[in-house]
Write a protein that holds these residues in place. Sequence first.
Motif, PDB file in Angstrom:
ATOM      1  N   GLY A   1       4.046  13.624  -1.367  1.00  0.00           N
ATOM      2  CA  GLY A   1       2.711  13.537  -1.948  1.00  0.00           C
ATOM      3  C   GLY A   1       2.044  14.892  -2.018  1.00  0.00           C
ATOM      4  N   ALA A   2       2.173  15.670  -0.946  1.00  0.00           N
ATOM      5  CA  ALA A   2       1.595  17.016  -0.936  1.00  0.00           C
ATOM      6  C   ALA A   2       2.279  17.906  -1.970  1.00  0.00           C
ATOM      7  CB  ALA A   2       1.708  17.624   0.456  1.00  0.00           C
TER       8      ALA A   2
ATOM      9  N   ALA B   1       1.295  16.758  -5.644  1.00  0.00           N
ATOM     10  CA  ALA B   1      -0.090  17.147  -5.920  1.00  0.00           C
ATOM     11  C   ALA B   1      -0.200  18.644  -6.166  1.00  0.00           C
ATOM     12  CB  ALA B   1      -0.993  16.729  -4.757  1.00  0.00           C
ATOM     13  N   ALA B   2       0.555  19.436  -5.405  1.00  0.00           N
ATOM     14  CA  ALA B   2       0.525  20.888  -5.591  1.00  0.00           C
ATOM     15  C   ALA B   2       1.072  21.276  -6.963  1.00  0.00           C
ATOM     16  CB  ALA B   2       1.325  21.575  -4.487  1.00  0.00           C
TER      17      ALA B   2
ATOM     18  N   GLN C   1      -1.489  20.073  -9.679  1.00  0.00           N
ATOM     19  CA  GLN C   1      -2.782  20.761  -9.667  1.00  0.00           C
ATOM     20  C   GLN C   1      -2.642  22.269  -9.867  1.00  0.00           C
ATOM     21  OE1 GLN C   1      -5.524  19.171  -6.958  1.00  0.00           O
ATOM     22  NE2 GLN C   1      -6.919  20.911  -6.964  1.00  0.00           N
TER      23      GLN C   1
ATOM     24  N   TYR D   1      -7.779  18.996  -3.305  1.00  0.00           N
ATOM     25  CA  TYR D   1      -6.318  18.894  -3.307  1.00  0.00           C
ATOM     26  C   TYR D   1      -5.822  17.902  -2.258  1.00  0.00           C
ATOM     27  CZ  TYR D   1      -1.587  20.015  -1.829  1.00  0.00           C
ATOM     28  OH  TYR D   1      -0.276  19.915  -1.434  1.00  0.00           O
ATOM     29  N   TRP D   2      -6.294  18.007  -1.023  1.00  0.00           N
ATOM     30  CA  TRP D   2      -5.758  17.168   0.042  1.00  0.00           C
ATOM     31  C   TRP D   2      -6.102  15.697  -0.169  1.00  0.00           C
ATOM     32  CZ3 TRP D   2      -1.878  18.517   2.710  1.00  0.00           C
ATOM     33  CH2 TRP D   2      -1.665  19.849   3.028  1.00  0.00           C
TER      34      TRP D   2
ATOM     35  N   THR E   1      -6.357  14.265  -3.147  1.00  0.00           N
ATOM     36  CA  THR E   1      -5.398  13.829  -4.163  1.00  0.00           C
ATOM     37  C   THR E   1      -4.005  13.651  -3.566  1.00  0.00           C
ATOM     38  OG1 THR E   1      -6.647  15.023  -5.858  1.00  0.00           O
ATOM     39  CG2 THR E   1      -4.398  14.393  -6.397  1.00  0.00           C
ATOM     40  N   ALA E   2      -3.605  14.580  -2.690  1.00  0.00           N
ATOM     41  CA  ALA E   2      -2.287  14.493  -2.064  1.00  0.00           C
ATOM     42  C   ALA E   2      -2.160  13.237  -1.211  1.00  0.00           C
ATOM     43  CB  ALA E   2      -2.034  15.742  -1.217  1.00  0.00           C
TER      44      ALA E   2
ATOM     45  N   SER F   1       0.458  10.166  -1.612  1.00  0.00           N
ATOM     46  CA  SER F   1       1.291   9.737  -0.482  1.00  0.00           C
ATOM     47  C   SER F   1       1.133   8.250  -0.221  1.00  0.00           C
ATOM     48  CB  SER F   1       0.914  10.532   0.774  1.00  0.00           C
ATOM     49  OG  SER F   1       1.166  11.908   0.606  1.00  0.00           O
TER      50      SER F   1
END
Length: 319
Positions: free
Chosen positions: A178-179, A182-183, A186, A196-197, A199-200, A204
């Motif tokens: 997930g992280a 998302a990275a 984004q 960001y976190w 969304t991550a 997840s």
Amino acid sequence: MLLGVIVGATVLVVVMLCAFALPSVKGGPHHVPLGLAGPPQATQAIQTRLPRDAWDVSTYPDSQALQTAIKRREVIGGLAPGADGLTVYTAGAGGQQAAAAITALGAGMAAQQQAKATVQDLVPFPADDPRGVGFTASALPMIISGILPAVLLLRLFPGHANLRRRLAGVILFALVAGAAVAAVLQYGFGSLHGAYWLTALGLSLGMAALSIPFLALESLFGMAGLGAGAAVMMLLGNPLSGMAGPYWLPSGWATLGQLLPPGASGSLVRANAFFDGTGAGGPALALVAWALAGLLVILIADRRTARSARAEATAAAAA
């Protein structure tokens, strides 16, 4: 046997065709929340011309109130007639197909009145991905990210004794993947913005809501159960996910799609990345329910297998 294989494969092809093509063929505005702002006489005239099965109309006292309603996701867009023409408000990140339909609707009405139509996108996609292609295309990778770890962990750690290890593995995978996804979306593609976190974590949760039920199905029915679950998500979850906007699907299908993990995950990411978390509660609750249901089934299967093992040991000792 040959006839059965041919008929079964044909049915599968037809089901896949219907699952992927039917939403596009039958797609169109279905109860799209639309706002109207302006003089009562003008808004009433517009409302009478709109098909009721396509648009759910709400009226607002002025354009400022309409803009606030769009940002709060009360409506997906709106029209504000005025002395200098017609202003069309959209939220492209809320659903590009609905936004395009509202834009076309406003342009057509303005042309009939020989007036000017001005379009304002209040919640657009980022400048690096103005059409939201990266976000829309992420549905299928999210489904695969739910299937892949379950299959790999079953191969690497088979048997009932490794059930908890597999469960821990899919949860850890969901957090890491997930992280990473998302990275990429984004910072690599520029398709998302926002926290960001947050969304991550949403991504997840969506992956875990797929992987854990897949493990649960395997614990009850073996690989056939996992395969059936994967087929349902591929044939229904993907085309009904509504990543381009859920209002473009017929009402019943749109509701089903938003209850399945791919659609709920997409809605959660949309809410967190573009609307500051507005509307995230429902999708998050659906995903948590899928994950908890999977955990419950795994617990039942674990206890059932443990009881069976104890019974076999007791019978062996008695013998």
